[in-house]
Design a protein around this motif. Structure first.
Motif, mmCIF file in Angstrom:
data_model
loop_
_atom_site.group_PDB
_atom_site.id
_atom_site.type_symbol
_atom_site.label_atom_id
_atom_site.label_comp_id
_atom_site.label_asym_id
_atom_site.label_seq_id
_atom_site.Cartn_x
_atom_site.Cartn_y
_atom_site.Cartn_z
ATOM 1 N N ALA A 67 -10.413 -30.776 11.113
ATOM 2 C CA ALA A 67 -10.779 -31.065 9.727
ATOM 3 C C ALA A 67 -11.121 -29.781 8.981
ATOM 4 C CB ALA A 67 -11.959 -32.034 9.680
ATOM 5 N N ARG A 68 -11.861 -28.883 9.659
ATOM 6 C CA ARG A 68 -12.237 -27.619 9.026
ATOM 7 C C ARG A 68 -11.007 -26.750 8.782
ATOM 8 N NH1 ARG A 68 -15.705 -27.345 6.093
ATOM 9 N NH2 ARG A 68 -17.481 -27.758 7.434
ATOM 10 N N GLU A 69 -10.021 -26.807 9.685
ATOM 11 C CA GLU A 69 -8.789 -26.041 9.487
ATOM 12 C C GLU A 69 -7.985 -26.588 8.310
ATOM 13 O OE1 GLU A 69 -6.937 -26.445 13.272
ATOM 14 O OE2 GLU A 69 -8.086 -24.801 14.207
ATOM 15 N N LYS A 70 -7.999 -27.918 8.146
ATOM 16 C CA LYS A 70 -7.241 -28.539 7.064
ATOM 17 C C LYS A 70 -7.904 -28.322 5.707
ATOM 18 C CE LYS A 70 -5.456 -32.443 9.843
ATOM 19 N NZ LYS A 70 -4.025 -32.455 9.490
ATOM 20 N N LYS A 71 -9.232 -28.480 5.676
ATOM 21 C CA LYS A 71 -9.955 -28.427 4.401
ATOM 22 C C LYS A 71 -11.212 -27.587 4.586
ATOM 23 C CE LYS A 71 -8.249 -32.999 3.072
ATOM 24 N NZ LYS A 71 -7.342 -32.606 2.001
ATOM 25 N N GLU A 72 -11.104 -26.343 4.190
ATOM 26 C CA GLU A 72 -12.176 -25.384 4.439
ATOM 27 C C GLU A 72 -13.488 -25.773 3.772
ATOM 28 O OE1 GLU A 72 -13.075 -20.623 3.690
ATOM 29 O OE2 GLU A 72 -11.071 -21.431 3.361
ATOM 30 N N LYS A 73 -13.415 -26.422 2.589
ATOM 31 C CA LYS A 73 -14.635 -26.677 1.823
ATOM 32 C C LYS A 73 -15.257 -28.041 2.072
ATOM 33 C CE LYS A 73 -14.937 -23.654 -2.109
ATOM 34 N NZ LYS A 73 -15.170 -23.612 -3.562
ATOM 35 N N ILE A 74 -14.643 -28.882 2.870
ATOM 36 C CA ILE A 74 -15.177 -30.228 3.073
ATOM 37 C C ILE A 74 -16.513 -30.173 3.820
ATOM 38 C CG2 ILE A 74 -14.076 -30.675 5.320
ATOM 39 C CD1 ILE A 74 -13.412 -33.505 4.197
ATOM 40 N N GLY A 75 -17.434 -31.064 3.465
ATOM 41 C CA GLY A 75 -18.702 -31.157 4.173
ATOM 42 C C GLY A 75 -18.537 -31.979 5.442
ATOM 43 N N ILE A 76 -19.217 -31.575 6.515
ATOM 44 C CA ILE A 76 -19.125 -32.301 7.787
ATOM 45 C C ILE A 76 -20.526 -32.475 8.369
ATOM 46 C CG2 ILE A 76 -18.182 -32.357 10.123
ATOM 47 C CD1 ILE A 76 -15.909 -30.533 9.164
ATOM 48 N N ILE A 77 -20.918 -33.724 8.598
ATOM 49 C CA ILE A 77 -22.164 -34.046 9.288
ATOM 50 C C ILE A 77 -21.801 -34.748 10.593
ATOM 51 C CG2 ILE A 77 -24.305 -35.391 9.262
ATOM 52 C CD1 ILE A 77 -24.381 -35.106 6.257
ATOM 53 N N MET A 78 -22.298 -34.227 11.711
ATOM 54 C CA MET A 78 -22.003 -34.831 13.002
ATOM 55 C C MET A 78 -23.174 -35.693 13.464
ATOM 56 S SD MET A 78 -19.694 -32.079 15.065
ATOM 57 C CE MET A 78 -18.844 -33.437 15.851
ATOM 58 N N LEU A 79 -22.843 -36.823 14.090
ATOM 59 C CA LEU A 79 -23.845 -37.725 14.644
ATOM 60 C C LEU A 79 -23.909 -37.503 16.150
ATOM 61 C CD1 LEU A 79 -22.922 -41.025 12.742
ATOM 62 C CD2 LEU A 79 -24.510 -39.214 12.051
ATOM 63 N N THR A 80 -25.094 -37.199 16.663
ATOM 64 C CA THR A 80 -25.244 -36.913 18.082
ATOM 65 C C THR A 80 -26.263 -37.853 18.713
ATOM 66 O OG1 THR A 80 -27.061 -35.320 17.850
ATOM 67 C CG2 THR A 80 -24.835 -34.477 17.560
ATOM 68 N N ALA A 81 -26.200 -37.966 20.026
ATOM 69 C CA ALA A 81 -27.161 -38.785 20.757
ATOM 70 C C ALA A 81 -28.479 -38.039 20.888
ATOM 71 C CB ALA A 81 -26.607 -39.124 22.136
ATOM 72 N N LYS A 82 -29.563 -38.790 20.992
ATOM 73 C CA LYS A 82 -30.888 -38.196 21.100
ATOM 74 C C LYS A 82 -30.969 -37.282 22.322
ATOM 75 C CE LYS A 82 -35.784 -39.433 21.085
ATOM 76 N NZ LYS A 82 -36.766 -40.549 21.073
ATOM 77 N N GLY A 83 -31.498 -36.084 22.098
ATOM 78 C CA GLY A 83 -31.719 -35.157 23.200
ATOM 79 C C GLY A 83 -30.518 -34.329 23.608
ATOM 80 N N GLN A 84 -29.375 -34.539 22.967
ATOM 81 C CA GLN A 84 -28.173 -33.782 23.326
ATOM 82 C C GLN A 84 -28.086 -32.491 22.505
ATOM 83 O OE1 GLN A 84 -26.122 -34.753 25.885
ATOM 84 N NE2 GLN A 84 -27.710 -36.287 26.183
ATOM 85 N N ASP A 85 -28.942 -31.533 22.839
ATOM 86 C CA ASP A 85 -29.004 -30.292 22.068
ATOM 87 C C ASP A 85 -27.687 -29.528 22.097
ATOM 88 O OD1 ASP A 85 -31.602 -30.773 21.355
ATOM 89 O OD2 ASP A 85 -32.468 -29.628 22.994
ATOM 90 N N LEU A 92 -22.001 -27.249 15.387
ATOM 91 C CA LEU A 92 -22.122 -26.164 14.413
ATOM 92 C C LEU A 92 -21.094 -25.072 14.679
ATOM 93 C CD1 LEU A 92 -26.030 -25.950 14.237
ATOM 94 C CD2 LEU A 92 -24.496 -26.938 12.521
ATOM 95 N N GLU A 93 -20.825 -24.803 15.951
ATOM 96 C CA GLU A 93 -19.827 -23.787 16.293
ATOM 97 C C GLU A 93 -18.417 -24.208 15.871
ATOM 98 O OE1 GLU A 93 -20.209 -22.985 20.434
ATOM 99 O OE2 GLU A 93 -21.787 -21.478 20.157
ATOM 100 N N TYR A 94 -18.131 -25.513 15.929
ATOM 101 C CA TYR A 94 -16.814 -26.010 15.546
ATOM 102 C C TYR A 94 -16.663 -26.173 14.026
ATOM 103 C CZ TYR A 94 -14.972 -26.920 20.225
ATOM 104 O OH TYR A 94 -14.472 -26.773 21.490
ATOM 105 N N GLY A 95 -17.729 -25.922 13.277
ATOM 106 C CA GLY A 95 -17.600 -25.938 11.824
ATOM 107 C C GLY A 95 -18.384 -26.998 11.088
ATOM 108 N N ALA A 96 -19.248 -27.759 11.800
ATOM 109 C CA ALA A 96 -20.068 -28.760 11.123
ATOM 110 C C ALA A 96 -21.113 -28.075 10.248
ATOM 111 C CB ALA A 96 -20.751 -29.669 12.140
ATOM 112 N N ASP A 97 -21.464 -28.719 9.134
ATOM 113 C CA ASP A 97 -22.505 -28.193 8.246
ATOM 114 C C ASP A 97 -23.892 -28.632 8.691
ATOM 115 O OD1 ASP A 97 -20.921 -27.002 5.884
ATOM 116 O OD2 ASP A 97 -20.005 -28.968 6.147
#
Length: 233
Positions: A67-85, A92-97
């Protein structure tokens, strides 16, 4: 109407997100797997993606990267499981905001969405906000008290705009730091106190008093929307 794409394989979470986003004026696009999410991204113009890490087929990290490669300016929020640091770090390394840990508060998610959209330059559809004697011109990024423009720094403008959008909501110092400066900004939260003090000197009727901005001791600040009666005399 701004479009948000939800890529989440759990129907209950996707439905919950859809209801809350629609209530707040967003058009919602949906996918229950990464492949369909990327297809929708090619066909539509979402301003932001809410993306689960654990997806069938292509996982959330790969979707985020593509997604980041396709659209550089798009916002990305990732949903993670509790405690999965590690999920947070990889996202964040893959481009999530930003990221949210399940379960999450829908109001906090909405505030994070708005913060990201401000950072990537997506204009608010509502150009003018009003609260009491204060007016926010979101197009010109100006604040008026009555008919007088207040001279503010960009951070001061962002703080008071956030307050006016959420009257009577208490914000912790850490929340204000994340929402105004961004989660990747590492600094002492006392910078919030410094900016609030400067902001008060510009908007309060009596700079040494608390009127429009109320201190929540040991926590943060809240926008009252009007000066206390004892300060009007």
């Amino acid at each position: 109407m701004k479009k948000i794409l939800i890529v989440e394989d759990e129907d209950s979470i996707r439905g919950f997100l859809k209801i809350n986003l629609k209530r707040n004026g967003f058009e919602v696009l949906e996918a229950n797997n990464g492949e369909d999410g990327l297809k929708i991204l090619d066909l539509e113009e979402p301003v932001l993606i809410i993306l689960d890490v654990m997806l069938p087929g292509i996982d959330g990290f790969e979707v985020c990267k593509r997604a980041r490669e396709k659209k550089e300016k798009i916002g990305i929020i990732m949903l993670t499981a509790k405690g999965q640091d590690m999920d947070k770090i990889m996202g964040l390394e893959y481009g999530a905001d930003d990221y949210m840990v399940k379960p999450f508060n829908p109001m906090e998610l909405l505030l994070r969405i708005k913060a990201i959209l401000r950072r990537i330059g997506v204009q608010d559809e509502k150009k003018v906000l009003k609260n009491g004697i204060f007016t926010v011109d979101t197009y010109g990024k100006k604040i008026f008290k009555g008919d007088k423009e207040i001279d503010l720094t960009p951070k001061e403008y962002s703080i008071i705009k956030l307050f006016i959008e959420n009257p009577n909501r208490a914000f912790s110092r850490d929340e204000l730091l994340d929402l105004v400066w961004g989660k990747d900004y590492f600094a002492d939260s006392k910078i919030i106190d410094v900016n609030i003090r400067r902001l008060r000197s510009k908007i309060e009727d009596y700079s040494s008093k608390e009127g429009y901005i109320e201190t929540i001791w040991g926590f943060g600040y809240r926008w009252r929307g009007e000066a206390r009666e004892e300060y009007k005399k």
